[in-house]
Design an enzyme around this catalytic site. Structure first.
Site, PDB file in Angstrom:
ATOM      1  N   GLY A 321      -2.711  -5.460  -4.135  1.00 49.70           N
ATOM      2  CA  GLY A 321      -1.974  -5.376  -5.392  1.00 49.70           C
ATOM      3  C   GLY A 321      -2.896  -5.087  -6.559  1.00 49.70           C
ATOM      4  O   GLY A 321      -2.541  -4.338  -7.476  1.00 49.70           O
ATOM      5  N   TRP A 324      -3.863  -1.465  -6.313  1.00 47.56           N
ATOM      6  CA  TRP A 324      -2.741  -0.617  -6.727  1.00 47.56           C
ATOM      7  C   TRP A 324      -2.826  -0.289  -8.208  1.00 47.56           C
ATOM      8  O   TRP A 324      -2.459   0.806  -8.639  1.00 47.56           O
ATOM      9  CB  TRP A 324      -1.416  -1.323  -6.427  1.00 47.56           C
ATOM     10  CG  TRP A 324      -0.205  -0.594  -6.946  1.00 47.56           C
ATOM     11  CD1 TRP A 324       0.489   0.395  -6.308  1.00 47.56           C
ATOM     12  CD2 TRP A 324       0.466  -0.802  -8.199  1.00 47.56           C
ATOM     13  NE1 TRP A 324       1.543   0.815  -7.091  1.00 47.56           N
ATOM     14  CE2 TRP A 324       1.546   0.099  -8.253  1.00 47.56           C
ATOM     15  CE3 TRP A 324       0.242  -1.661  -9.273  1.00 47.56           C
ATOM     16  CZ2 TRP A 324       2.410   0.166  -9.342  1.00 47.56           C
ATOM     17  CZ3 TRP A 324       1.100  -1.597 -10.368  1.00 47.56           C
ATOM     18  CH2 TRP A 324       2.165  -0.694 -10.383  1.00 47.56           C
ATOM     19  N   HIS A 325      -3.341  -1.222  -9.008  1.00 45.74           N
ATOM     20  CA  HIS A 325      -3.396  -1.002 -10.452  1.00 45.74           C
ATOM     21  C   HIS A 325      -4.451   0.015 -10.846  1.00 45.74           C
ATOM     22  O   HIS A 325      -4.362   0.590 -11.942  1.00 45.74           O
ATOM     23  CB  HIS A 325      -3.675  -2.327 -11.172  1.00 45.74           C
ATOM     24  CG  HIS A 325      -2.482  -3.220 -11.263  1.00 45.74           C
ATOM     25  ND1 HIS A 325      -2.134  -4.109 -10.263  1.00 45.74           N
ATOM     26  CD2 HIS A 325      -1.530  -3.359 -12.222  1.00 45.74           C
ATOM     27  CE1 HIS A 325      -1.033  -4.759 -10.618  1.00 45.74           C
ATOM     28  NE2 HIS A 325      -0.652  -4.329 -11.786  1.00 45.74           N
ATOM     29  N   GLY A 326      -5.448   0.234 -10.036  1.00 44.29           N
ATOM     30  CA  GLY A 326      -6.456   1.214 -10.397  1.00 44.29           C
ATOM     31  C   GLY A 326      -7.571   1.290  -9.373  1.00 44.29           C
ATOM     32  O   GLY A 326      -7.846   0.328  -8.653  1.00 44.29           O
ATOM     33  N   PHE A 469      -1.385   3.130 -14.530  1.00 49.59           N
ATOM     34  CA  PHE A 469      -1.391   2.551 -13.192  1.00 49.59           C
ATOM     35  C   PHE A 469      -0.480   3.310 -12.249  1.00 49.59           C
ATOM     36  O   PHE A 469      -0.503   3.084 -11.064  1.00 49.59           O
ATOM     37  CB  PHE A 469      -0.996   1.073 -13.242  1.00 49.59           C
ATOM     38  CG  PHE A 469      -1.824   0.267 -14.211  1.00 49.59           C
ATOM     39  CD1 PHE A 469      -3.186   0.458 -14.282  1.00 49.59           C
ATOM     40  CD2 PHE A 469      -1.242  -0.668 -15.035  1.00 49.59           C
ATOM     41  CE1 PHE A 469      -3.963  -0.273 -15.174  1.00 49.59           C
ATOM     42  CE2 PHE A 469      -1.994  -1.416 -15.920  1.00 49.59           C
ATOM     43  CZ  PHE A 469      -3.370  -1.207 -15.986  1.00 49.59           C
TER      44      PHE A 469
END
Length: 469
Positions: A321, A324-326, A469
């Site tokens: 997770g 996933w943001h970067g 993102f």
């Protein structure tokens, strides 16, 4: 095109709204759906039309696979589960190429001392959101809880412009019945008044509040040294910037959708009021938490295979997770921190320990603030400057670190930070205020004042943080 821009507020939104309901007025409902889908594609193309073929290719691929899963077209040649796995893999490879290829090459060069050239790829806007939305659709279709045989309807489900760029992450079964509902085809003045109020609240949060905190946070993260007070002011400025930026986008998205008689799922519920980190993830980016739980954590085995596997699955879920943001190790560390905190939180509960709600809220808030430093920092070096300052009790004042004239804080700013802390930890949020909403003149005045104030502040237009993102 930004929600907080003149072209969106004065041209795109009014035209899209007027044409949609005009078509429905003449009972051209299918044309109305097509219009809304085309308008959403135009909204996406406004950023960079070169990205449109990529998104349409993704949509066509997932629609075709979803139809085959629903109809069993290839059952004689390939099991449905295998087709689902292959299609999810294809989606993840698509996402990985554009979002993580250079990150992979950078780390490969570091580990093996190679010199692979970076790929010249630009990250398509919203790729994480429309990819995850479609992965959820494929899984739901495989499970038999969703199906879509109309291509235009599917395009609208994926691209509906209020949620397209930064969520919420939607389920097909919670959206398409609303578009097919006859009551959604006529203008609903209650929804319009409610939607405009939410839009006004979100616009004010973004333009007036979040962008102000952004101007305070950025110089702090760019500094080479910080005192104790300056470091905490930096971390808190970003903490509040992210809160008002993301909740502002969420309010605006919910409000815009309501203009079209569509209710998007709640995605933000005062996360800084959380009494534990478990509670935080029930309140922050709620549809992402739902996706990670339903399609990753449970798929890994959830809590069905003992305590050790449960905690391991939590860690894997949160690390992914974070990633996933970067494509950066700072996001991995942020995800690891939250995964470890969730494991500790669950272990604490298993032992039967309890904590006073006020202490729990304070500890949760402090942990989240520290973790946000890694989330915001562009490098570990930058993060350590802020973190070292946050424990630098020998230097507690302002303007004593040698580079402070570039920093924006004074007594007034510190007072604002304190008031913001009280607001986000005590005050009702927009979803709480809207319960029992009834159109009244005072709400109309409030909406008008907020929208006018937001428009007045559009001279410093900036993107929403979650767009990256």
């Amino acid at each position: 095109m930004l929600f907080n821009s003149y072209e969106f507020i004065f041209l795109y939104l009014p035209i899209t709204f007027a044409v949609y309901f005009l078509l429905n007025r003449f009972r051209l409902t299918k044309v109305g759906i097509a219009w809304l889908a085309l308008a959403s594609l135009f909204f996406y193309s406004w950023w960079n039309i070169a990205n449109l073929p990529l998104m349409m290719g993704s949509i066509l691929f997932n629609y075709t696979v979803g139809t085959m899963l629903a109809k069993g077209t290839l059952d004689r040649f390939i099991p449905k589960k295998s087709l689902l796995i292959l299609s999810i893999t294809a989606n993840l490879l698509f996402l990985g190429y554009y979002k993580y290829a250079n990150f992979f090459l950078e780390n490969l060069n570091f580990l093996l001392d190679t010199k692979f050239a970076f790929l010249h790829v630009a990250l398509p806007l919203g790729i994480s959101f429309f990819t995850f939305t479609q992965i959820a659709y494929l899984v739901d279709t495989y499970r038999g809880s969703s199906k879509e045989y109309n291509f235009i309807n599917y395009v609208l489900f994926v691209t509906f412009f209020p949620h397209l760029i930064a969520g919420p992450i939607l389920h097909h079964k919670e959206m398409m019945p609303q578009f097919e509902n006859k009551r959604a085809k006529v203008i609903n003045w209650r929804n319009i008044s409610h939607g405009l109020l939410l839009f006004g609240i979100g616009l004010f949060k973004k333009v007036i509040i979040a962008d102000t905190f952004a101007g305070w946070a950025s110089p702090g993260f760019a500094a080479t040294s910080l005192t104790f007070t300056e470091a905490w002011a930096t971390a808190l400025s970003y903490t509040f910037q992210l809160y008002f930026d993301f909740s502002g986008y969420t309010d605006m998205a919910l409000g815009i959708a309501l203009l079209f008689n569509i209710r998007l799922p709640q995605n933000f519920d005062s996360p800084y009021k959380s009494n534990s980190i478990i509670d935080f993830w029930r309140r922050w980016h709620m549809t992402l938490s739902r996706f990670l739980r339903d399609y990753l954590y449970i798929a890994l085995g959830g809590n069905r295979k003992g305590a050790f596997r449960r905690h391991l699955n939590l860690m894997i879920t949160m690390v992914l997770g974070g990633l996933w943001h970067g494509a950066a190790w700072t996001f991995v560390v942020w995800g690891f921190m939250h995964g470890a905190a969730l494991v500790v939180n669950h272990f604490w509960r298993q032992l039967g320990f309890k904590m006073h709600w006020l202490l729990g809220r304070l500890l949760t808030f402090l942990f989240v603030v520290v973790a946000w430093v890694f989330f915001r920092a562009e490098s570990f070096t930058q993060a350590m400057v802020v973190l070292k300052g946050m424990v630098n009790v020998e230097q507690t004042g302002l303007f004593t670190s040698g580079i402070s004239p570039a920093l924006p804080w004074g007594r007034k700013e510190l007072i604002v930070l304190f008031l913001a802390f009280l607001f986000v930890t005590i005050w009702k949020n927009s979803s709480e205020w809207e319960k029992g909403f009834q159109p009244k003149w005072r709400w109309a005045v409030a909406a008008a004042v907020l929208i006018v104030a937001g428009i007045y502040g559009l001279n410093r237009v900036s993107e929403f943080l979650y767009f990256q993102f």
